[in-house]
Motif scaffolding. Sequence first.
Motif, PDB file in Angstrom:
ATOM      1  N   ARG A  66       0.830  -1.182   0.000  1.00 36.07           N
ATOM      2  CA  ARG A  66       0.000   0.000   0.000  1.00 36.07           C
ATOM      3  C   ARG A  66       0.877   1.248   0.000  1.00 36.07           C
ATOM      4  O   ARG A  66       1.980   1.244   0.531  1.00 36.07           O
ATOM      5  CB  ARG A  66      -0.923   0.025   1.221  1.00 36.07           C
ATOM      6  CG  ARG A  66      -1.772  -1.227   1.369  1.00 36.07           C
ATOM      7  CD  ARG A  66      -2.673  -1.159   2.578  1.00 36.07           C
ATOM      8  NE  ARG A  66      -3.584  -0.034   2.522  1.00 36.07           N
ATOM      9  CZ  ARG A  66      -4.703  -0.005   1.809  1.00 36.07           C
ATOM     10  NH1 ARG A  66      -5.055  -1.063   1.084  1.00 36.07           N
ATOM     11  NH2 ARG A  66      -5.482   1.063   1.804  1.00 36.07           N
ATOM     12  N   THR A  67       0.384   2.329  -0.588  1.00 30.50           N
ATOM     13  CA  THR A  67       1.079   3.602  -0.538  1.00 30.50           C
ATOM     14  C   THR A  67       0.777   4.261   0.800  1.00 30.50           C
ATOM     15  O   THR A  67      -0.382   4.315   1.230  1.00 30.50           O
ATOM     16  CB  THR A  67       0.633   4.519  -1.678  1.00 30.50           C
ATOM     17  OG1 THR A  67       0.922   3.878  -2.927  1.00 30.50           O
ATOM     18  CG2 THR A  67       1.362   5.852  -1.618  1.00 30.50           C
ATOM     19  N   LEU A  68       1.815   4.747   1.463  1.00 35.03           N
ATOM     20  CA  LEU A  68       1.640   5.278   2.810  1.00 35.03           C
ATOM     21  C   LEU A  68       1.153   6.727   2.800  1.00 35.03           C
ATOM     22  O   LEU A  68       1.602   7.538   1.987  1.00 35.03           O
ATOM     23  CB  LEU A  68       2.964   5.216   3.568  1.00 35.03           C
ATOM     24  CG  LEU A  68       3.576   3.829   3.733  1.00 35.03           C
ATOM     25  CD1 LEU A  68       4.838   3.921   4.566  1.00 35.03           C
ATOM     26  CD2 LEU A  68       2.590   2.874   4.383  1.00 35.03           C
ATOM     27  N   CYS A  99      -0.576   0.849   9.445  1.00 34.77           N
ATOM     28  CA  CYS A  99      -1.934   0.602   9.931  1.00 34.77           C
ATOM     29  C   CYS A  99      -2.891   1.680   9.419  1.00 34.77           C
ATOM     30  O   CYS A  99      -4.008   1.398   8.984  1.00 34.77           O
ATOM     31  CB  CYS A  99      -1.957   0.597  11.458  1.00 34.77           C
ATOM     32  SG  CYS A  99      -0.854  -0.591  12.251  1.00 34.77           S
ATOM     33  N   LEU A 100      -2.429   2.915   9.478  1.00 34.55           N
ATOM     34  CA  LEU A 100      -3.279   4.049   9.107  1.00 34.55           C
ATOM     35  C   LEU A 100      -3.519   4.156   7.608  1.00 34.55           C
ATOM     36  O   LEU A 100      -4.380   4.931   7.177  1.00 34.55           O
ATOM     37  CB  LEU A 100      -2.657   5.343   9.634  1.00 34.55           C
ATOM     38  CG  LEU A 100      -2.707   5.493  11.165  1.00 34.55           C
ATOM     39  CD1 LEU A 100      -1.768   6.588  11.631  1.00 34.55           C
ATOM     40  CD2 LEU A 100      -4.130   5.759  11.631  1.00 34.55           C
ATOM     41  N   SER A 101      -2.801   3.374   6.812  1.00 31.61           N
ATOM     42  CA  SER A 101      -3.060   3.396   5.376  1.00 31.61           C
ATOM     43  C   SER A 101      -4.419   2.775   5.040  1.00 31.61           C
ATOM     44  O   SER A 101      -4.900   2.913   3.922  1.00 31.61           O
ATOM     45  CB  SER A 101      -1.940   2.686   4.598  1.00 31.61           C
ATOM     46  OG  SER A 101      -1.881   1.315   4.904  1.00 31.61           O
ATOM     47  N   CYS A 102      -5.043   2.117   6.008  1.00 33.80           N
ATOM     48  CA  CYS A 102      -6.451   1.702   5.899  1.00 33.80           C
ATOM     49  C   CYS A 102      -7.310   2.432   6.929  1.00 33.80           C
ATOM     50  O   CYS A 102      -8.416   2.875   6.650  1.00 33.80           O
ATOM     51  CB  CYS A 102      -6.603   0.203   6.143  1.00 33.80           C
ATOM     52  SG  CYS A 102      -6.389  -0.849   4.693  1.00 33.80           S
ATOM     53  N   HIS A 103      -6.763   2.532   8.152  1.00 33.68           N
ATOM     54  CA  HIS A 103      -7.559   3.004   9.276  1.00 33.68           C
ATOM     55  C   HIS A 103      -7.656   4.520   9.358  1.00 33.68           C
ATOM     56  O   HIS A 103      -8.203   5.044  10.331  1.00 33.68           O
ATOM     57  CB  HIS A 103      -7.005   2.417  10.584  1.00 33.68           C
ATOM     58  CG  HIS A 103      -7.238   0.946  10.712  1.00 33.68           C
ATOM     59  ND1 HIS A 103      -8.392   0.420  11.251  1.00 33.68           N
ATOM     60  CD2 HIS A 103      -6.466  -0.123  10.353  1.00 33.68           C
ATOM     61  CE1 HIS A 103      -8.323  -0.906  11.229  1.00 33.68           C
ATOM     62  NE2 HIS A 103      -7.170  -1.259  10.690  1.00 33.68           N
ATOM     63  N   VAL A 140     -13.961   2.170   1.805  1.00 33.70           N
ATOM     64  CA  VAL A 140     -13.375   3.023   2.838  1.00 33.70           C
ATOM     65  C   VAL A 140     -14.110   2.763   4.150  1.00 33.70           C
ATOM     66  O   VAL A 140     -15.339   2.619   4.168  1.00 33.70           O
ATOM     67  CB  VAL A 140     -13.495   4.517   2.461  1.00 33.70           C
ATOM     68  CG1 VAL A 140     -12.987   5.409   3.585  1.00 33.70           C
ATOM     69  CG2 VAL A 140     -12.736   4.786   1.175  1.00 33.70           C
ATOM     70  N   MET A 141     -13.363   2.665   5.234  1.00 36.17           N
ATOM     71  CA  MET A 141     -13.999   2.414   6.518  1.00 36.17           C
ATOM     72  C   MET A 141     -15.056   3.471   6.815  1.00 36.17           C
ATOM     73  O   MET A 141     -14.814   4.660   6.673  1.00 36.17           O
ATOM     74  CB  MET A 141     -12.955   2.382   7.635  1.00 36.17           C
ATOM     75  CG  MET A 141     -12.065   1.157   7.576  1.00 36.17           C
ATOM     76  SD  MET A 141     -11.028   1.026   9.035  1.00 36.17           S
ATOM     77  CE  MET A 141     -10.174  -0.513   8.635  1.00 36.17           C
ATOM     78  N   LYS A 142     -16.198   2.997   7.238  1.00 38.09           N
ATOM     79  CA  LYS A 142     -17.352   3.875   7.458  1.00 38.09           C
ATOM     80  C   LYS A 142     -17.076   4.849   8.601  1.00 38.09           C
ATOM     81  O   LYS A 142     -16.483   4.492   9.620  1.00 38.09           O
ATOM     82  CB  LYS A 142     -18.585   3.028   7.775  1.00 38.09           C
ATOM     83  CG  LYS A 142     -19.887   3.798   7.820  1.00 38.09           C
ATOM     84  CD  LYS A 142     -21.039   2.840   8.016  1.00 38.09           C
ATOM     85  CE  LYS A 142     -22.369   3.587   8.057  1.00 38.09           C
ATOM     86  NZ  LYS A 142     -23.502   2.643   8.244  1.00 38.09           N
ATOM     87  N   ALA A 147     -12.993   1.456  14.260  1.00 39.25           N
ATOM     88  CA  ALA A 147     -11.827   1.111  13.440  1.00 39.25           C
ATOM     89  C   ALA A 147     -11.402   2.254  12.527  1.00 39.25           C
ATOM     90  O   ALA A 147     -10.274   2.282  12.051  1.00 39.25           O
ATOM     91  CB  ALA A 147     -12.115  -0.139  12.604  1.00 39.25           C
ATOM     92  N   ASN A 148     -12.319   3.194  12.268  1.00 35.11           N
ATOM     93  CA  ASN A 148     -11.988   4.372  11.471  1.00 35.11           C
ATOM     94  C   ASN A 148     -11.386   5.416  12.408  1.00 35.11           C
ATOM     95  O   ASN A 148     -12.095   6.204  13.031  1.00 35.11           O
ATOM     96  CB  ASN A 148     -13.240   4.921  10.781  1.00 35.11           C
ATOM     97  CG  ASN A 148     -12.934   6.118   9.892  1.00 35.11           C
ATOM     98  OD1 ASN A 148     -11.859   6.708   9.965  1.00 35.11           O
ATOM     99  ND2 ASN A 148     -13.887   6.478   9.045  1.00 35.11           N
ATOM    100  N   LEU A 149     -10.064   5.410  12.520  1.00 41.11           N
ATOM    101  CA  LEU A 149      -9.391   6.332  13.431  1.00 41.11           C
ATOM    102  C   LEU A 149      -9.361   7.750  12.893  1.00 41.11           C
ATOM    103  O   LEU A 149      -9.222   8.704  13.659  1.00 41.11           O
ATOM    104  CB  LEU A 149      -7.960   5.844  13.690  1.00 41.11           C
ATOM    105  CG  LEU A 149      -7.834   4.469  14.347  1.00 41.11           C
ATOM    106  CD1 LEU A 149      -6.367   4.089  14.470  1.00 41.11           C
ATOM    107  CD2 LEU A 149      -8.511   4.445  15.707  1.00 41.11           C
ATOM    108  N   GLY A 150      -9.470   7.879  11.578  1.00 45.22           N
ATOM    109  CA  GLY A 150      -9.409   9.188  10.961  1.00 45.22           C
ATOM    110  C   GLY A 150      -7.992   9.742  10.986  1.00 45.22           C
ATOM    111  O   GLY A 150      -7.027   9.039  11.276  1.00 45.22           O
TER     112      GLY A 150
END
Length: 266
Positions: A66-68, A99-103, A140-142, A147-150
């Motif tokens: 994933r791209t960071l 982790c934040l590249s998704c969260h 994208v996390m809702k 889990a969506n830390l923003g």
Amino acid sequence: MGLAVAVAGMAIHLPADAQIKNTKHNLGTTTGGTGVNKFDGTTEICVFCHTPHGSDTSAVVPLWNRTLPNPNTFTTYDSLGTSTLDGKTAPVGSVSIACLSCHDGVTSMSAVINAPGSGTAGDSAWQAGTWSGANQTGGVMKAGIIANLGQDLKNDHPIGIQYGGGGITATSPAAATRDSDFKTPANASINGTTVWWVDTEATPNNARNKTDMILYTRAPGKGYTGQTDSEPFVECASCHDPHSTNATFLRIANAGSAVCLACHVK
């Protein structure tokens, strides 16, 4: 820091049933995932985070797919100016950025560098895939789920921060923390790099295991301004193991606040 991330897996043995396919991080169509979010473009599991070739080496995380995001896009706990936060802070570390590249709630969970499959068939199947599940919107996390830390992390545990208020360095790896409310971590030298962890066993075994609280080494120039020696820092993966089958991927169960009390003397 990258070496410390890599060696975190050394001398670690996973139980046979501790497999990613049995966790919420199984996002493909392979059975076994416990999460509600699923992507029908692949049966693969690991591809959402890892790739055997052409990985993002800036991640300093094994074969990252994933791209960071830019560390400077995140606002962390220290911005509150809390008087009890006595450790020096640095930009969010690469293991947390992974982790934040998704969260971060911005990037789609299927936005990978290398899609699965060999050639156009695999890639086209991936591109044609669709997401389903109540905890995502278009992959994208809702918004509003835990889990969506923003990108505003002020209400989350500090990351990119010296462990225990500092005082522990490669020159003095066994020194006590400046903040006496923290346990002194264990340490070892691996390939010439000092690494640290906090033992979680009732009787410490002096071995760095996945069930310990892992600290991440930062060399001068990779941490805070003015840092002159390698030091241990707290990151997301200090408490969470993304491959664990524990609830919320914690390194150990949090009964009796065991995760908190592994590091904090309270």
